[in-house]
Design a protein around this motif. Sequence first.
Motif, PDB file in Angstrom:
ATOM      1  N   GLY A   1       0.800  -1.222   0.000  1.00 33.95           N
ATOM      2  CA  GLY A   1       0.000   0.000   0.000  1.00 33.95           C
ATOM      3  C   GLY A   1       0.832   1.270   0.000  1.00 33.95           C
ATOM      4  O   GLY A   1       2.055   1.247   0.106  1.00 33.95           O
ATOM      5  N   ILE A   2       0.131   2.374  -0.119  1.00 31.96           N
ATOM      6  CA  ILE A   2       0.787   3.691  -0.174  1.00 31.96           C
ATOM      7  C   ILE A   2       1.489   3.995   1.139  1.00 31.96           C
ATOM      8  O   ILE A   2       2.607   4.485   1.159  1.00 31.96           O
ATOM      9  CB  ILE A   2      -0.245   4.798  -0.491  1.00 31.96           C
ATOM     10  N   ASN A   3       0.828   3.717   2.248  1.00 33.72           N
ATOM     11  CA  ASN A   3       1.400   4.004   3.567  1.00 33.72           C
ATOM     12  C   ASN A   3       2.115   2.789   4.134  1.00 33.72           C
ATOM     13  O   ASN A   3       1.986   2.450   5.295  1.00 33.72           O
ATOM     14  CB  ASN A   3       0.308   4.484   4.525  1.00 33.72           C
ATOM     15  N   ARG A   4       2.899   2.144   3.267  1.00 35.68           N
ATOM     16  CA  ARG A   4       3.580   0.899   3.621  1.00 35.68           C
ATOM     17  C   ARG A   4       4.466   1.040   4.844  1.00 35.68           C
ATOM     18  O   ARG A   4       5.029   2.094   5.110  1.00 35.68           O
ATOM     19  CB  ARG A   4       4.390   0.384   2.439  1.00 35.68           C
TER      20      ARG A   4
ATOM     21  N   PHE B   1      13.743   4.684   0.739  1.00 41.24           N
ATOM     22  CA  PHE B   1      12.810   5.809   0.885  1.00 41.24           C
ATOM     23  C   PHE B   1      13.412   6.997   1.630  1.00 41.24           C
ATOM     24  O   PHE B   1      12.686   7.775   2.256  1.00 41.24           O
ATOM     25  CB  PHE B   1      11.515   5.334   1.542  1.00 41.24           C
ATOM     26  N   LEU B   2      14.734   7.169   1.525  1.00 44.90           N
ATOM     27  CA  LEU B   2      15.358   8.364   2.085  1.00 44.90           C
ATOM     28  C   LEU B   2      14.749   9.579   1.394  1.00 44.90           C
ATOM     29  O   LEU B   2      14.519   9.583   0.185  1.00 44.90           O
ATOM     30  CB  LEU B   2      16.872   8.329   1.872  1.00 44.90           C
ATOM     31  N   GLY B   3      14.438  10.613   2.176  1.00 47.22           N
ATOM     32  CA  GLY B   3      13.818  11.816   1.630  1.00 47.22           C
ATOM     33  C   GLY B   3      12.302  11.758   1.587  1.00 47.22           C
ATOM     34  O   GLY B   3      11.649  12.734   1.213  1.00 47.22           O
ATOM     35  N   ALA B   4      11.724  10.639   1.971  1.00 48.86           N
ATOM     36  CA  ALA B   4      10.269  10.479   1.928  1.00 48.86           C
ATOM     37  C   ALA B   4       9.649  10.855   3.280  1.00 48.86           C
ATOM     38  O   ALA B   4      10.275  10.699   4.324  1.00 48.86           O
ATOM     39  CB  ALA B   4       9.904   9.035   1.580  1.00 48.86           C
ATOM     40  N   PRO B   5       8.402  11.321   3.258  1.00 49.15           N
ATOM     41  CA  PRO B   5       7.714  11.598   4.524  1.00 49.15           C
ATOM     42  C   PRO B   5       7.319  10.299   5.223  1.00 49.15           C
ATOM     43  O   PRO B   5       6.860   9.353   4.576  1.00 49.15           O
ATOM     44  CB  PRO B   5       6.470  12.381   4.091  1.00 49.15           C
ATOM     45  N   VAL B   6       7.528  10.257   6.547  1.00 45.16           N
ATOM     46  CA  VAL B   6       7.226   9.064   7.336  1.00 45.16           C
ATOM     47  C   VAL B   6       6.466   9.443   8.607  1.00 45.16           C
ATOM     48  O   VAL B   6       6.536  10.580   9.073  1.00 45.16           O
ATOM     49  CB  VAL B   6       8.505   8.278   7.721  1.00 45.16           C
ATOM     50  N   GLN B   7       5.774   8.453   9.147  1.00 46.03           N
ATOM     51  CA  GLN B   7       5.151   8.570  10.458  1.00 46.03           C
ATOM     52  C   GLN B   7       5.736   7.479  11.335  1.00 46.03           C
ATOM     53  O   GLN B   7       5.768   6.319  10.933  1.00 46.03           O
ATOM     54  CB  GLN B   7       3.637   8.395  10.356  1.00 46.03           C
ATOM     55  N   VAL B   8       6.210   7.861  12.502  1.00 46.91           N
ATOM     56  CA  VAL B   8       6.860   6.944  13.422  1.00 46.91           C
ATOM     57  C   VAL B   8       6.013   6.844  14.694  1.00 46.91           C
ATOM     58  O   VAL B   8       5.685   7.869  15.293  1.00 46.91           O
ATOM     59  CB  VAL B   8       8.280   7.444  13.788  1.00 46.91           C
ATOM     60  N   LYS B   9       5.663   5.612  15.062  1.00 48.44           N
ATOM     61  CA  LYS B   9       4.975   5.375  16.335  1.00 48.44           C
ATOM     62  C   LYS B   9       5.991   4.751  17.273  1.00 48.44           C
ATOM     63  O   LYS B   9       6.557   3.700  16.975  1.00 48.44           O
ATOM     64  CB  LYS B   9       3.786   4.431  16.149  1.00 48.44           C
TER      65      LYS B   9
ATOM     66  N   ARG C   1       4.564  10.328  21.257  1.00 47.70           N
ATOM     67  CA  ARG C   1       4.669   8.929  20.826  1.00 47.70           C
ATOM     68  C   ARG C   1       4.520   8.811  19.318  1.00 47.70           C
ATOM     69  O   ARG C   1       4.771   7.751  18.760  1.00 47.70           O
ATOM     70  CB  ARG C   1       3.574   8.082  21.468  1.00 47.70           C
ATOM     71  N   LEU C   2       4.054   9.871  18.683  1.00 47.24           N
ATOM     72  CA  LEU C   2       3.806   9.866  17.251  1.00 47.24           C
ATOM     73  C   LEU C   2       4.591  11.015  16.623  1.00 47.24           C
ATOM     74  O   LEU C   2       4.409  12.171  16.995  1.00 47.24           O
ATOM     75  CB  LEU C   2       2.303  10.030  16.983  1.00 47.24           C
ATOM     76  N   LEU C   3       5.481  10.676  15.705  1.00 41.69           N
ATOM     77  CA  LEU C   3       6.310  11.677  15.039  1.00 41.69           C
ATOM     78  C   LEU C   3       6.061  11.615  13.541  1.00 41.69           C
ATOM     79  O   LEU C   3       5.871  10.534  12.982  1.00 41.69           O
ATOM     80  CB  LEU C   3       7.795  11.396  15.299  1.00 41.69           C
ATOM     81  N   GLN C   4       6.086  12.774  12.895  1.00 43.66           N
ATOM     82  CA  GLN C   4       6.001  12.829  11.442  1.00 43.66           C
ATOM     83  C   GLN C   4       7.107  13.726  10.935  1.00 43.66           C
ATOM     84  O   GLN C   4       7.402  14.762  11.535  1.00 43.66           O
ATOM     85  CB  GLN C   4       4.644  13.366  10.982  1.00 43.66           C
ATOM     86  N   GLY C   5       7.718  13.301   9.840  1.00 43.40           N
ATOM     87  CA  GLY C   5       8.785  14.091   9.266  1.00 43.40           C
ATOM     88  C   GLY C   5       9.331  13.407   8.030  1.00 43.40           C
ATOM     89  O   GLY C   5       8.705  12.505   7.471  1.00 43.40           O
ATOM     90  N   VAL C   6      10.527  13.841   7.645  1.00 43.71           N
ATOM     91  CA  VAL C   6      11.172  13.313   6.446  1.00 43.71           C
ATOM     92  C   VAL C   6      12.321  12.408   6.866  1.00 43.71           C
ATOM     93  O   VAL C   6      13.134  12.783   7.722  1.00 43.71           O
ATOM     94  CB  VAL C   6      11.675  14.467   5.555  1.00 43.71           C
ATOM     95  N   LEU C   7      12.381  11.233   6.272  1.00 45.19           N
ATOM     96  CA  LEU C   7      13.447  10.280   6.566  1.00 45.19           C
ATOM     97  C   LEU C   7      14.753  10.799   5.973  1.00 45.19           C
ATOM     98  O   LEU C   7      14.890  10.915   4.759  1.00 45.19           O
ATOM     99  CB  LEU C   7      13.094   8.905   5.987  1.00 45.19           C
TER     100      LEU C   7
ATOM    101  N   LEU D   1       4.236   8.086   4.511  1.00 46.90           N
ATOM    102  CA  LEU D   1       3.039   8.913   4.420  1.00 46.90           C
ATOM    103  C   LEU D   1       2.839   9.280   2.965  1.00 46.90           C
ATOM    104  O   LEU D   1       3.816   9.516   2.236  1.00 46.90           O
ATOM    105  CB  LEU D   1       3.208  10.192   5.246  1.00 46.90           C
ATOM    106  N   GLU D   2       1.606   9.373   2.553  1.00 42.88           N
ATOM    107  CA  GLU D   2       1.317   9.808   1.195  1.00 42.88           C
ATOM    108  C   GLU D   2       1.886  11.205   1.040  1.00 42.88           C
ATOM    109  O   GLU D   2       1.632  12.084   1.875  1.00 42.88           O
ATOM    110  CB  GLU D   2      -0.183   9.791   0.937  1.00 42.88           C
ATOM    111  N   ASP D   3       2.652  11.416   0.003  1.00 42.38           N
ATOM    112  CA  ASP D   3       3.354  12.676  -0.200  1.00 42.38           C
ATOM    113  C   ASP D   3       2.436  13.673  -0.883  1.00 42.38           C
ATOM    114  O   ASP D   3       2.410  13.804  -2.087  1.00 42.38           O
ATOM    115  CB  ASP D   3       4.607  12.424  -1.041  1.00 42.38           C
ATOM    116  N   ASP D   4       1.651  14.412  -0.082  1.00 45.26           N
ATOM    117  CA  ASP D   4       0.696  15.381  -0.628  1.00 45.26           C
ATOM    118  C   ASP D   4       1.377  16.614  -1.199  1.00 45.26           C
ATOM    119  O   ASP D   4       0.805  17.307  -2.014  1.00 45.26           O
ATOM    120  CB  ASP D   4      -0.266  15.842   0.473  1.00 45.26           C
TER     121      ASP D   4
END
Length: 164
Positions: free
Chosen positions: A88-91, A102-110, A120-126, A158-161
């Motif tokens: 899926g998109i949010n693999r 996926f370096l440079g891609a947006p990610v969500q870390v739990k 406990r939840l972080l979002q950013g760029v790998l 994360l889907e790269d909007d």
Amino acid sequence: MSPETKKKGGVAERVREMAEPLARELGLSIWDVQFLKEGADWFLRIFIDKEDGVGIDDCVDMTHAIDPVLDREDPIPQEYTLEVSSPGINRKLVKPEHFAAFLGAPVQVKLIRPLEDGSRLLQGVLLRAEENGEFEVQLDEETSCTLQKKECSSVNLLEDDFSE
């Protein structure tokens, strides 16, 4: 489960070994294999991938390829449901090569345990990923966070909007 299966890393790893050559023959790659109990039921999930995206026919083809091998090799003693799908998109990023791809891609870390600020939840760029499981996420213009994969319950793309 035989002692041999346990030595090789369990059911998921054994199934991955069986599935990878079949996937290659079909022009696919194995993204991940999971063997999980949910409620009273066991599920064997094989996530497949390919460069131009996975379709339903790819899932059907992989199911038809792996099913007779699983029946013959019988690596799973209990009843289970086989599911073959795309990550899926949010693999989920699981292996070091997933992070590297996926370096440079947006990610969500739990996180398993919260940071000092309670997050406990972080979002950013790998930004960076190492073979030892260490990776760095750019949280905003001024802040990055270095983590170990073992500190995380999940790391998902994360889907790269903002790419359009």
